[in-house]
Design a protein around this motif. Sequence first.
Motif, PDB file in Angstrom:
ATOM      1  N   PRO A 101       0.858  -1.273   0.118  1.00 17.68           N
ATOM      2  CA  PRO A 101       0.024   0.234  -0.052  1.00 17.68           C
ATOM      3  C   PRO A 101       0.910   1.321  -0.048  1.00 17.68           C
ATOM      4  O   PRO A 101       2.210   1.139   0.304  1.00 17.68           O
ATOM      5  CB  PRO A 101      -0.697  -0.091   1.074  1.00 17.68           C
ATOM      6  N   GLY A 102       0.372   2.357  -0.401  1.00 17.74           N
ATOM      7  CA  GLY A 102       0.874   3.737  -0.516  1.00 17.74           C
ATOM      8  C   GLY A 102       1.279   4.163  -1.799  1.00 17.74           C
ATOM      9  O   GLY A 102       1.942   5.183  -1.853  1.00 17.74           O
ATOM     10  N   PHE A 103       1.110   3.435  -2.750  1.00 20.96           N
ATOM     11  CA  PHE A 103       1.488   3.991  -4.130  1.00 20.96           C
ATOM     12  C   PHE A 103       0.047   4.238  -4.796  1.00 20.96           C
ATOM     13  O   PHE A 103      -0.900   3.466  -4.946  1.00 20.96           O
ATOM     14  CB  PHE A 103       2.069   2.755  -5.017  1.00 20.96           C
ATOM     15  N   HIS A 104       0.289   5.599  -5.335  1.00 21.57           N
ATOM     16  CA  HIS A 104      -0.813   5.895  -6.220  1.00 21.57           C
ATOM     17  C   HIS A 104      -0.623   6.093  -7.811  1.00 21.57           C
ATOM     18  O   HIS A 104      -0.263   7.247  -8.124  1.00 21.57           O
ATOM     19  CB  HIS A 104      -1.458   7.210  -5.644  1.00 21.57           C
ATOM     20  N   ASN A 105      -0.534   4.925  -8.244  1.00 21.50           N
ATOM     21  CA  ASN A 105      -0.124   5.049  -9.744  1.00 21.50           C
ATOM     22  C   ASN A 105      -0.991   5.759 -10.631  1.00 21.50           C
ATOM     23  O   ASN A 105      -2.366   5.666 -10.620  1.00 21.50           O
ATOM     24  CB  ASN A 105       0.048   3.785 -10.337  1.00 21.50           C
ATOM     25  N   ILE A 106      -0.694   6.430 -11.727  1.00 23.02           N
ATOM     26  CA  ILE A 106      -1.525   7.166 -12.423  1.00 23.02           C
ATOM     27  C   ILE A 106      -2.063   6.218 -13.798  1.00 23.02           C
ATOM     28  O   ILE A 106      -1.504   5.506 -14.120  1.00 23.02           O
ATOM     29  CB  ILE A 106      -0.791   8.187 -13.274  1.00 23.02           C
ATOM     30  N   LEU A 107      -3.388   6.332 -13.740  1.00 26.36           N
ATOM     31  CA  LEU A 107      -3.990   5.508 -14.716  1.00 26.36           C
ATOM     32  C   LEU A 107      -4.088   6.556 -16.125  1.00 26.36           C
ATOM     33  O   LEU A 107      -4.273   7.586 -16.225  1.00 26.36           O
ATOM     34  CB  LEU A 107      -5.549   5.647 -14.306  1.00 26.36           C
ATOM     35  N   LEU A 108      -3.499   5.843 -17.100  1.00 23.62           N
ATOM     36  CA  LEU A 108      -3.252   6.478 -18.344  1.00 23.62           C
ATOM     37  C   LEU A 108      -4.432   6.168 -19.349  1.00 23.62           C
ATOM     38  O   LEU A 108      -4.870   7.054 -20.285  1.00 23.62           O
ATOM     39  CB  LEU A 108      -2.151   6.192 -19.124  1.00 23.62           C
ATOM     40  N   LEU A 109      -4.738   5.017 -19.538  1.00 21.24           N
ATOM     41  CA  LEU A 109      -5.772   4.387 -20.621  1.00 21.24           C
ATOM     42  C   LEU A 109      -6.955   3.555 -19.819  1.00 21.24           C
ATOM     43  O   LEU A 109      -6.196   2.874 -19.249  1.00 21.24           O
ATOM     44  CB  LEU A 109      -5.331   3.844 -21.603  1.00 21.24           C
ATOM     45  N   ASP A 110      -7.978   4.148 -19.927  1.00 22.69           N
ATOM     46  CA  ASP A 110      -9.045   3.361 -19.090  1.00 22.69           C
ATOM     47  C   ASP A 110     -10.068   2.462 -19.829  1.00 22.69           C
ATOM     48  O   ASP A 110     -10.913   3.278 -20.485  1.00 22.69           O
ATOM     49  CB  ASP A 110      -9.835   4.356 -18.117  1.00 22.69           C
ATOM     50  N   THR A 125      -6.611  -1.284 -20.149  1.00 26.55           N
ATOM     51  CA  THR A 125      -6.134  -0.509 -19.363  1.00 26.55           C
ATOM     52  C   THR A 125      -4.714  -0.331 -19.087  1.00 26.55           C
ATOM     53  O   THR A 125      -4.092  -1.247 -19.086  1.00 26.55           O
ATOM     54  CB  THR A 125      -6.993  -0.866 -17.906  1.00 26.55           C
ATOM     55  N   LEU A 126      -4.093   0.814 -18.940  1.00 28.40           N
ATOM     56  CA  LEU A 126      -2.593   1.001 -18.761  1.00 28.40           C
ATOM     57  C   LEU A 126      -2.443   2.175 -17.692  1.00 28.40           C
ATOM     58  O   LEU A 126      -3.231   3.082 -17.739  1.00 28.40           O
ATOM     59  CB  LEU A 126      -2.171   1.873 -20.071  1.00 28.40           C
ATOM     60  N   TYR A 127      -1.503   1.517 -16.851  1.00 30.48           N
ATOM     61  CA  TYR A 127      -1.204   2.296 -15.592  1.00 30.48           C
ATOM     62  C   TYR A 127       0.497   2.805 -15.769  1.00 30.48           C
ATOM     63  O   TYR A 127       1.071   1.862 -16.488  1.00 30.48           O
ATOM     64  CB  TYR A 127      -1.296   1.837 -14.314  1.00 30.48           C
ATOM     65  N   ALA A 128       0.704   3.826 -15.357  1.00 31.88           N
ATOM     66  CA  ALA A 128       2.093   4.032 -14.977  1.00 31.88           C
ATOM     67  C   ALA A 128       2.445   3.624 -13.525  1.00 31.88           C
ATOM     68  O   ALA A 128       2.451   4.277 -12.661  1.00 31.88           O
ATOM     69  CB  ALA A 128       2.315   5.705 -15.252  1.00 31.88           C
ATOM     70  N   ASN A 129       3.062   2.655 -13.518  1.00 31.40           N
ATOM     71  CA  ASN A 129       3.137   1.834 -12.156  1.00 31.40           C
ATOM     72  C   ASN A 129       4.878   2.526 -11.707  1.00 31.40           C
ATOM     73  O   ASN A 129       5.641   1.785 -11.868  1.00 31.40           O
ATOM     74  CB  ASN A 129       3.102   0.295 -12.392  1.00 31.40           C
ATOM     75  N   PHE A 130       4.595   3.158 -10.745  1.00 29.99           N
ATOM     76  CA  PHE A 130       5.822   3.684 -10.120  1.00 29.99           C
ATOM     77  C   PHE A 130       6.525   2.880  -9.100  1.00 29.99           C
ATOM     78  O   PHE A 130       7.666   2.626  -9.233  1.00 29.99           O
ATOM     79  CB  PHE A 130       5.608   5.037  -9.238  1.00 29.99           C
ATOM     80  N   ASP A 131       5.754   1.905  -8.601  1.00 31.76           N
ATOM     81  CA  ASP A 131       6.446   0.842  -7.748  1.00 31.76           C
ATOM     82  C   ASP A 131       6.899  -0.139  -8.369  1.00 31.76           C
ATOM     83  O   ASP A 131       8.126  -0.698  -8.220  1.00 31.76           O
ATOM     84  CB  ASP A 131       4.989   0.267  -6.861  1.00 31.76           C
ATOM     85  N   LYS A 132       6.446  -0.562  -9.612  1.00 29.16           N
ATOM     86  CA  LYS A 132       7.148  -1.550 -10.612  1.00 29.16           C
ATOM     87  C   LYS A 132       8.275  -0.882 -11.220  1.00 29.16           C
ATOM     88  O   LYS A 132       9.526  -1.448 -11.465  1.00 29.16           O
ATOM     89  CB  LYS A 132       6.148  -1.922 -11.623  1.00 29.16           C
ATOM     90  N   GLY A 133       8.190   0.474 -11.492  1.00 24.27           N
ATOM     91  CA  GLY A 133       9.385   1.005 -12.086  1.00 24.27           C
ATOM     92  C   GLY A 133      10.564   1.176 -11.125  1.00 24.27           C
ATOM     93  O   GLY A 133      11.803   1.123 -11.383  1.00 24.27           O
ATOM     94  N   MET A 134      10.349   1.473  -9.901  1.00 29.02           N
ATOM     95  CA  MET A 134      11.474   1.600  -8.914  1.00 29.02           C
ATOM     96  C   MET A 134      12.200   0.225  -8.622  1.00 29.02           C
ATOM     97  O   MET A 134      13.167   0.157  -8.488  1.00 29.02           O
ATOM     98  CB  MET A 134      10.835   2.134  -7.588  1.00 29.02           C
ATOM     99  N   VAL A 135      11.341  -0.778  -8.550  1.00 22.96           N
ATOM    100  CA  VAL A 135      11.886  -2.256  -8.500  1.00 22.96           C
ATOM    101  C   VAL A 135      12.848  -2.589  -9.651  1.00 22.96           C
ATOM    102  O   VAL A 135      13.812  -2.843  -9.620  1.00 22.96           O
ATOM    103  CB  VAL A 135      10.585  -3.253  -8.565  1.00 22.96           C
ATOM    104  N   ALA A 136      12.457  -2.223 -10.737  1.00 28.46           N
ATOM    105  CA  ALA A 136      13.177  -2.213 -12.056  1.00 28.46           C
ATOM    106  C   ALA A 136      14.620  -1.428 -11.890  1.00 28.46           C
ATOM    107  O   ALA A 136      15.804  -1.935 -12.069  1.00 28.46           O
ATOM    108  CB  ALA A 136      12.520  -1.834 -13.192  1.00 28.46           C
TER     109      ALA A 136
END
Length: 299
Positions: free
Chosen positions: A108-117, A129-140
Amino acid sequence: MTTVVPELQLLQILPYMFLCAAITAAWLPKMIWTGPFKILVPGHLLAIFAGVLALTVGLILPTAAAVLLILALLLWVTVKVSLPFPLRVFAGALALFVALMLAMHKVPGFHNILLLDKIRLTDDALPFTLYANFDKGMVAYLLLRMFCQRASSFKEFIVDGKRSAVPAIMTLTVLIALGLVTQFFRFHPKLPEATLLFMAVNLFFTCVAEEAFFRGLIQELIYRLGNKPVFGYLAILVSAILFGLAHLGGGIQYAALATVAGLGYAIVYHQSRRLEWAILTHAAFNLCHFVLFTYPRLV
């Protein structure tokens, strides 16, 4: 098809821009960052800027930032600290677990941006649906920077590409053939408005993250258990099966195709035990799927 992209403020976009720059700095061969292209800001500072901005604008909460710091610490202990082998394995297993929870959006605590709904790219396709997943990006970024092996020069990158060309082409060919034969998708060439957006988000927040986790972390950890050939085969098989299981949310057929894809990407990684060409093979298939075939799948 109309692209449904919300109006985003610059402060919402900046954390992602810094994160993408950090991932690029950590991923591409060092040779690219010499001469006139030499990067002026180290990748770790770019990642810190991304995290601070994300906290400032509310993309992540302090608890989420704390989990990212825990992952960074576990990776550092696994790689840099001289510990007895059992303790290093334990730290690596914990790092794997935390990275998995972040990549699966279970922290919890991530508010990923919704780009395509829930858009339909073609009439015969399921909504997408497409999200910009900040959590997954930081893992990368963290896995690339602190654990995964990458090419140390452009020459090494090219040599790895020559080794990987045949398994990469075979992977793309087999996946396309299986997708058509099983009627997962059909040939439907198109160039949606969202193509560039998809390419960027898919590369940085899907392909890099998934290959860093399944190949650069899981497959590599199994390699390091021993030098016997059996560990090599086991590493390929386990990373492929886990990659397929991670896609079970899309159904059995999707998971089965993902397992075959994971097997191909694992074999590409096996050629050099460096990550660049596994990422590029993964990204190439996803882009082909997006622009040439029904995406994400037939209704």
